[in-house]
Design a protein around this motif. Sequence first.
Motif, PDB file in Angstrom:
ATOM      1  N   LEU A  65       0.816  -1.424  -0.136  1.00  0.00           N
ATOM      2  CA  LEU A  65      -0.181  -0.005  -0.045  1.00  0.00           C
ATOM      3  C   LEU A  65       0.746   1.281  -0.015  1.00  0.00           C
ATOM      4  CD1 LEU A  65      -2.621  -1.048   2.571  1.00  0.00           C
ATOM      5  CD2 LEU A  65      -3.017  -1.033   0.082  1.00  0.00           C
ATOM      6  N   GLN A  66       1.667   1.545  -1.211  1.00  0.00           N
ATOM      7  CA  GLN A  66       2.327   2.664  -1.306  1.00  0.00           C
ATOM      8  C   GLN A  66       1.949   4.199  -0.959  1.00  0.00           C
ATOM      9  OE1 GLN A  66       5.387   2.481  -4.450  1.00  0.00           O
ATOM     10  NE2 GLN A  66       5.989   0.455  -4.019  1.00  0.00           N
ATOM     11  N   GLU A  67       0.660   3.920  -1.331  1.00  0.00           N
ATOM     12  CA  GLU A  67       0.064   5.103  -0.958  1.00  0.00           C
ATOM     13  C   GLU A  67      -0.135   5.731   0.481  1.00  0.00           C
ATOM     14  OE1 GLU A  67      -3.449   2.244  -1.075  1.00  0.00           O
ATOM     15  OE2 GLU A  67      -1.475   2.637  -2.032  1.00  0.00           O
ATOM     16  N   LYS A  68      -0.001   4.718   1.407  1.00  0.00           N
ATOM     17  CA  LYS A  68       0.172   4.977   2.764  1.00  0.00           C
ATOM     18  C   LYS A  68       1.314   5.190   3.539  1.00  0.00           C
ATOM     19  CE  LYS A  68      -4.524   4.098   2.610  1.00  0.00           C
ATOM     20  NZ  LYS A  68      -5.406   5.075   2.956  1.00  0.00           N
ATOM     21  N   ILE A  69       2.411   5.271   2.608  1.00  0.00           N
ATOM     22  CA  ILE A  69       3.687   5.260   3.123  1.00  0.00           C
ATOM     23  C   ILE A  69       4.568   6.675   2.395  1.00  0.00           C
ATOM     24  CG2 ILE A  69       4.885   3.781   1.381  1.00  0.00           C
ATOM     25  CD1 ILE A  69       5.725   3.510   4.964  1.00  0.00           C
ATOM     26  N   GLY A  70       5.405   7.308   3.424  1.00  0.00           N
ATOM     27  CA  GLY A  70       5.945   8.648   2.826  1.00  0.00           C
ATOM     28  C   GLY A  70       7.340   8.580   3.712  1.00  0.00           C
ATOM     29  N   VAL A  71       8.062   9.821   3.766  1.00  0.00           N
ATOM     30  CA  VAL A  71       9.237   9.902   4.347  1.00  0.00           C
ATOM     31  C   VAL A  71       9.204  11.522   5.222  1.00  0.00           C
ATOM     32  CG1 VAL A  71      11.713  10.667   4.077  1.00  0.00           C
ATOM     33  CG2 VAL A  71      10.545   8.623   2.601  1.00  0.00           C
ATOM     34  N   CYS A  72       9.802  10.960   6.492  1.00  0.00           N
ATOM     35  CA  CYS A  72      10.143  12.367   7.197  1.00  0.00           C
ATOM     36  C   CYS A  72      11.581  12.494   7.364  1.00  0.00           C
ATOM     37  CB  CYS A  72       9.648  12.129   8.688  1.00  0.00           C
ATOM     38  SG  CYS A  72       9.976  13.670   9.868  1.00  0.00           S
ATOM     39  N   LEU A  73      12.003  13.791   6.790  1.00  0.00           N
ATOM     40  CA  LEU A  73      13.437  13.989   6.660  1.00  0.00           C
ATOM     41  C   LEU A  73      13.782  14.957   8.096  1.00  0.00           C
ATOM     42  CD1 LEU A  73      15.364  15.271   3.605  1.00  0.00           C
ATOM     43  CD2 LEU A  73      15.419  16.834   5.726  1.00  0.00           C
ATOM     44  N   ASP A  74      14.915  14.309   8.624  1.00  0.00           N
ATOM     45  CA  ASP A  74      15.154  14.776   9.872  1.00  0.00           C
ATOM     46  C   ASP A  74      16.825  15.560   9.237  1.00  0.00           C
ATOM     47  OD1 ASP A  74      17.069  14.987  12.247  1.00  0.00           O
ATOM     48  OD2 ASP A  74      15.388  14.171  13.276  1.00  0.00           O
ATOM     49  N   THR A  75      16.708  16.927   9.815  1.00  0.00           N
ATOM     50  CA  THR A  75      18.011  17.637   9.276  1.00  0.00           C
ATOM     51  C   THR A  75      19.369  17.228   9.869  1.00  0.00           C
ATOM     52  OG1 THR A  75      17.186  19.466  10.799  1.00  0.00           O
ATOM     53  CG2 THR A  75      16.832  19.847   8.366  1.00  0.00           C
TER      54      THR A  75
END
Length: 276
Positions: free
Chosen positions: A167-177
């Motif tokens: 279910l790729q529409e339910k996944i993403g990324v959080c970028l931590d600086t």
Amino acid sequence: MLKIGCHLSVSKGYAHMAQEALAIGANTFQFFTRNPRGSKAKAIDTQDIAAFLNLAAEHKFAPILAHAPYTLNPCSAEARVREFALEIMADDLRRMEYTPGNYYTFHPGSHGGQGIETGIDLIAEMLNQILLPSQSTLVLLETMAGKGSEVGHSFTQLRQIIDKVKLQEKIGVCLDTCHVYDAGYDIVNDLDGVLEELDHIIGLDRLHAIHLNDSKNPISSHKDRHEKIGQGSIGLETIINVINHPLLRDLPFYLETPNELEGYAHEIKILRDAYI
């Protein structure tokens, strides 16, 4: 408008967190879903949730960001540790549906000597068990600094996890600086280049949130030690470049700096004044 918040404690409830956020100039916040070093979660209070939803709508909050406990390790070499991570995250996602349409982030985990490929497989396997077509919560893989056998310290590793999720529409990324800088991505001298690489490997359409932190350590240190904004090796100029970058400026930013509320309020004011 700058979408910015900080990390708050859920112990007094969602409405209280929203009020604290507003008091320090924030229009969103991050919180641990439960004890960050354990498994106990505060009981859902539907009246508290209703009050929060009213406040969030009234003040046009950006999505809030729930953070999984640090103790979870979806790719541990121990089956019971993996099972515990699955149980807690599945429960977290059920609870998140009381506040629909928000974000949930987690550390992908450490493979513990099994190898990066095995770690990636185990993380994706867990996600395929807990993600549901009906859920409104977007689950975000957090970029990591690369301590020990951590998985997720390169954009390629995160993409490999995503590629194995059904279910790729339910996944993403959080970028931590702090994390990406400690992992070796030079956001100080080549922010455009880092974002170009992220877009090429993962896709900027999968980037939904940013943990905004300075770093106590130099680039490629793999240490993961956050510093107050402008007091670390990343520096205030770069942080301001991040919040004003045309590819990032509309995303929500969440401070995880070593601060109490007064310190967060100070940082938020600095960033609001610098936002173009």
